[in-house]
Enzyme design. Sequence first.
Site, mmCIF file in Angstrom:
data_model
loop_
_atom_site.group_PDB
_atom_site.id
_atom_site.type_symbol
_atom_site.label_atom_id
_atom_site.label_comp_id
_atom_site.label_asym_id
_atom_site.label_seq_id
_atom_site.Cartn_x
_atom_site.Cartn_y
_atom_site.Cartn_z
ATOM 1 N N HIS A 1 0.848 -1.203 0.000
ATOM 2 C CA HIS A 1 0.000 0.000 0.000
ATOM 3 C C HIS A 1 0.881 1.251 0.000
ATOM 4 O O HIS A 1 0.623 2.208 -0.728
ATOM 5 C CB HIS A 1 -0.865 0.063 1.263
ATOM 6 N N SER B 1 -2.988 -7.671 3.312
ATOM 7 C CA SER B 1 -3.246 -7.482 4.755
ATOM 8 C C SER B 1 -3.687 -8.790 5.388
ATOM 9 O O SER B 1 -3.282 -9.124 6.506
ATOM 10 C CB SER B 1 -4.332 -6.421 4.977
ATOM 11 N N ARG C 1 -2.602 -6.244 -7.823
ATOM 12 C CA ARG C 1 -1.425 -7.100 -7.650
ATOM 13 C C ARG C 1 -1.327 -8.152 -8.740
ATOM 14 O O ARG C 1 -0.260 -8.450 -9.238
ATOM 15 C CB ARG C 1 -1.465 -7.784 -6.279
ATOM 16 N N LYS D 1 -18.025 -4.737 9.722
ATOM 17 C CA LYS D 1 -16.962 -5.587 9.194
ATOM 18 C C LYS D 1 -15.901 -5.723 10.282
ATOM 19 O O LYS D 1 -15.381 -4.709 10.759
ATOM 20 C CB LYS D 1 -16.366 -4.922 7.935
#
Length: 169
Positions: A17, A128, A90, A41
């Site tokens: 990031h 992550s 990615r 979440k």
Amino acid sequence: MLKAVYPGSFDPVTNGHLDIIERCAGFVDELVVAVLDNPSKSSLFTADERVEHIKKETAHLPNVSVRSFHGLLVDFCRLEKARLVIRGLRAVTDFEYEFKMALANRKLDKDIETIFVSSSANYMFVSSSSIKEIAMFGGCVEDMVPENVKNCLYEKFKNREENIHGFNN
Ligand code: PNS
């Protein structure tokens, strides 16, 4: 003036990031990193913690600011008067999810455009969620997250049962 929003969960921010933030800060006038604060979440770090992690790592970039947001991304962009959304890619596997999100955002506001920035090769495998899993089992996340985030991860998992191997890093 070109102002862009780089949104994400950033739970936690990774070196991938941060690489995208640095590169984008070089070609936009202003970059707002928007950290999703979604109470429904579950996240490892609170929104405030995630914002602080990113602020710390981007303090040397004068045109980068960090804020949390909730609700729709397009509403946040309107509030910020930014018409450009940046997302990192990615691998091809990211593409379908990202493409759908970009289309949904365009449907919600046709004036907001999404651009995709390819990840640097070094960080193609860094996410992550994989970092949390590695840290949870006491694995080494060196070079994948900044030192401060690494320490915060180990601190979070220190007393958890899942940390079966202990931390040697
Ligand atoms: O890092 P992530 O979890 O892939 O980021 C996803 C994020 C925060 C960019 C996305 O979930 C989002 O924009 N959420 C806000 C709600 C929204 O605007 N939804 C409509 C577009 S699908």
